[in-house]
Design a protein around this motif. Structure first.
Motif, mmCIF file in Angstrom:
data_model
loop_
_atom_site.group_PDB
_atom_site.id
_atom_site.type_symbol
_atom_site.label_atom_id
_atom_site.label_comp_id
_atom_site.label_asym_id
_atom_site.label_seq_id
_atom_site.Cartn_x
_atom_site.Cartn_y
_atom_site.Cartn_z
ATOM 1 N N LEU A 1 0.909 -1.110 -0.075
ATOM 2 C CA LEU A 1 0.185 -0.074 0.065
ATOM 3 C C LEU A 1 0.863 1.222 -0.082
ATOM 4 N N GLY A 2 1.771 1.393 0.858
ATOM 5 C CA GLY A 2 2.821 2.320 0.703
ATOM 6 C C GLY A 2 3.448 2.739 -0.564
ATOM 7 N N PHE A 3 3.751 1.505 -1.219
ATOM 8 C CA PHE A 3 4.348 1.704 -2.735
ATOM 9 C C PHE A 3 3.202 2.606 -3.533
ATOM 10 N N LYS A 4 2.050 1.909 -3.462
ATOM 11 C CA LYS A 4 0.994 2.726 -4.170
ATOM 12 C C LYS A 4 0.739 4.166 -3.757
ATOM 13 N N LEU A 5 0.853 4.463 -2.706
ATOM 14 C CA LEU A 5 0.746 6.022 -2.222
ATOM 15 C C LEU A 5 2.057 6.454 -2.888
ATOM 16 N N ARG A 6 2.994 5.963 -2.516
ATOM 17 C CA ARG A 6 4.293 6.989 -3.251
ATOM 18 C C ARG A 6 4.168 6.916 -4.691
ATOM 19 N N ALA A 7 3.824 5.937 -5.491
ATOM 20 C CA ALA A 7 3.710 5.982 -6.852
ATOM 21 C C ALA A 7 2.624 6.754 -7.267
ATOM 22 N N VAL A 8 1.387 6.859 -6.536
ATOM 23 C CA VAL A 8 0.363 8.120 -6.970
ATOM 24 C C VAL A 8 1.068 9.446 -6.731
ATOM 25 N N GLY A 9 1.646 9.594 -5.572
ATOM 26 C CA GLY A 9 2.333 10.860 -5.328
ATOM 27 C C GLY A 9 3.250 11.389 -6.394
ATOM 28 N N GLU A 10 4.108 10.423 -6.866
ATOM 29 C CA GLU A 10 5.145 10.691 -7.745
ATOM 30 C C GLU A 10 4.672 11.046 -9.280
ATOM 31 N N ASN A 11 3.654 10.123 -9.769
ATOM 32 C CA ASN A 11 3.102 10.597 -11.061
ATOM 33 C C ASN A 11 1.793 9.468 -11.087
ATOM 34 N N PRO A 12 0.663 10.126 -10.928
ATOM 35 C CA PRO A 12 -0.588 9.640 -11.080
ATOM 36 C C PRO A 12 -0.918 8.832 -12.197
ATOM 37 N N ARG A 13 -0.524 9.461 -13.225
ATOM 38 C CA ARG A 13 -0.543 8.738 -14.766
ATOM 39 C C ARG A 13 0.008 7.640 -15.056
ATOM 40 N N ALA A 14 1.346 7.461 -14.341
ATOM 41 C CA ALA A 14 2.121 6.434 -14.687
ATOM 42 C C ALA A 14 1.628 5.323 -13.723
ATOM 43 N N ALA A 15 1.147 5.629 -12.236
ATOM 44 C CA ALA A 15 0.694 4.860 -11.564
ATOM 45 C C ALA A 15 -0.739 4.147 -12.114
ATOM 46 N N ARG A 16 -1.630 4.903 -12.786
ATOM 47 C CA ARG A 16 -2.650 4.369 -13.229
ATOM 48 C C ARG A 16 -2.467 3.256 -14.409
#
Length: 408
Positions: free
Chosen positions: A260-275
């Motif tokens: 979950l922390g990885f997802k939080l950080r990924a969305v914070g860094e770049n939400p489009r890339a996370a999606r």
């Protein structure tokens, strides 16, 4: 498709938060040093003795320099005595009281700062700490004075109620942002006002108002719901500090070791890339705001069960919800950084009282120092320009010259 799914690449606020969080430890330390230097200048400039000796500076410059030294060193020595260790105390027990007081001041700042840091790391600008604290404090306080429960169980139920109150209040913001694309800054500001006026209304009703009281204040908390002292009455450190240490460890593990922390950080860094990577951005934002509110709610719990145990009013947040943003910025949105920053601010808050009594220095000087720290933290290029530090990723001039020479 929802509103946030159509959002542009990255908001300006998310980009600013990422740039601030990416600053190094050196910049943070230099920002604090600069703030204390400027604070020292203000202390000296407002000292009556310095002002008097400045009138004949060119005749006897040493008089003014000596007055400046005595003013600044005396003020910061008093700050140290009041916030870290009182070296004038007759024994260790008396000397360490200053640090314990600072840790008690720091406890709600750390708790709220951790919550806001989770939002920042997810790219969500949570400035609704005031409202989340008020709801958390109201829920925990009501359980604390209204429910007759056994010792131990009563405290646990009150803490859980406060955590859930803050989590639900912030979760509403996350849900609105995820489902409608509403900007979290606007929504959290409005939620702050709703929480404040809701609490004021309840304080004028039998729900919260103490029976027979003419003031909008709650009854005193029951002894079974109070946060006890960790080391006994001789060393007054609330159990709330133990809770924020555990919360700091939990936040560190969440952001650094969990999926979950990885997802939080990924969305914070770049939400489009996370999606694109398959992360449900909307759900992650709701989780981030809920976790953020839960930790901010812990600060409210501490306020009613550890600090203001004789009853509380609508001012129970004591500005902590907004000060926690400063702590988060100073800590670079890292759990242990927030922990250290909270202790620094706790020392400043505890030591400022001693500084005012012993040296006559206006207590607002500490507020100025805190504000200057935030200014430099939020403007890393300014600190680099003052100390002539290279920008991140840039090469030293000698290395560039060598590479140019080799190319020729």
């Amino acid at each position: 498709m929802t509103g946030s799914e159509n959002t542009a690449p990255e908001s300006r606020s998310a980009r600013v938060l990422r740039e601030i969080a990416s600053g190094g430890v050196a910049l943070t330390v230099l920002s604090v040093i600069l703030a204390f230097v400027i604070g020292g200048i203000l202390i000296a400039a407002t000292d009556p003795t310095v002002q008097q000796t400045a009138g004949y500076f060119f005749a006897r410059p040493t008089d003014m320099l000596s007055a400046v030294w005595q003013s600044v060193s005396g003020a910061y020595a008093s700050l140290f005595r009041g916030g870290v260790y009182d070296f004038t105390a007759p024994d260790f027990q008396g000397g360490i009281v200053s640090l314990l007081s600072s840790l008690n001041y720091a406890t709600p700042l750390i708790a709220a700062g951790l919550g806001i840091a989770i939002g920042f790391r997810t790219g969500v600008f949570n400035i609704g700490g005031q409202g989340q604290m008020l709801i958390g404090a109201t829920a925990a306080g009501w359980v604390g004075f209204a429910l007759p429960l056994p010792a131990g169980i009563h405290l646990i139920v009150a803490i859980i109620a406060g955590l859930l109150g803050g989590m639900v209040w912030a979760g509403i913001v996350g849900l609105l942002k995820a489902r409608t694309g509403a900007h979290e800054v606007i929504v959290t500001i409005m939620m702050n006002y709703i929480a404040l006026y809701l609490l004021q209304f309840l304080l004028h009703t039998p729900v919260l108002r103490a029976p027979g009281s003419q003031n909008p204040q709650t009854p005193a908390e029951k002894p079974t719901a109070l946060l006890f002292s960790v080391f006994g009455p001789n060393y007054d450190l609330s159990f709330g500090f133990v809770l924020v240490v555990a919360a700091t460890i939990g936040c560190w593990w969440l952001l650094s070791r969990s999926s979950l922390g990885f997802k939080l950080r990924a969305v914070g860094e770049n939400p489009r890339a996370a999606r694109v990577a398959g992360i449900n951005v909307n759900r992650t934002i709701v989780y981030a705001m809920a976790l953020s509110g839960l930790l901010v709610g812990l600060a409210g719990v501490y306020q009613v069960l550890g600090q203001n145990t004789t009853g509380f009013g609508s001012d129970i947040d004591a500005g902590i919800g907004f000060n926690a943003i400063t702590v988060t910025l100073l800590g670079r949105s890292r759990p242990w950084g927030v922990f250290a920053a909270g202790i620094v601010f706790g020392i400043l808050q505890a030591g400022s009282n001693t500084m005012q009594v012993a040296q006559g220095v206006d207590i607002d000087i500490v507020t100025v120092i805190q504000s200057i720290i935030v200014l430099f933290i939020a403007a890393p290029p300014l600190v680099r320009a003052i100390f002539r530090l290279p920008a991140p990723g840039s090469r030293p001039r000698a290395a560039r010259s060598k590479k140019v020479a080799e190319a020729k």
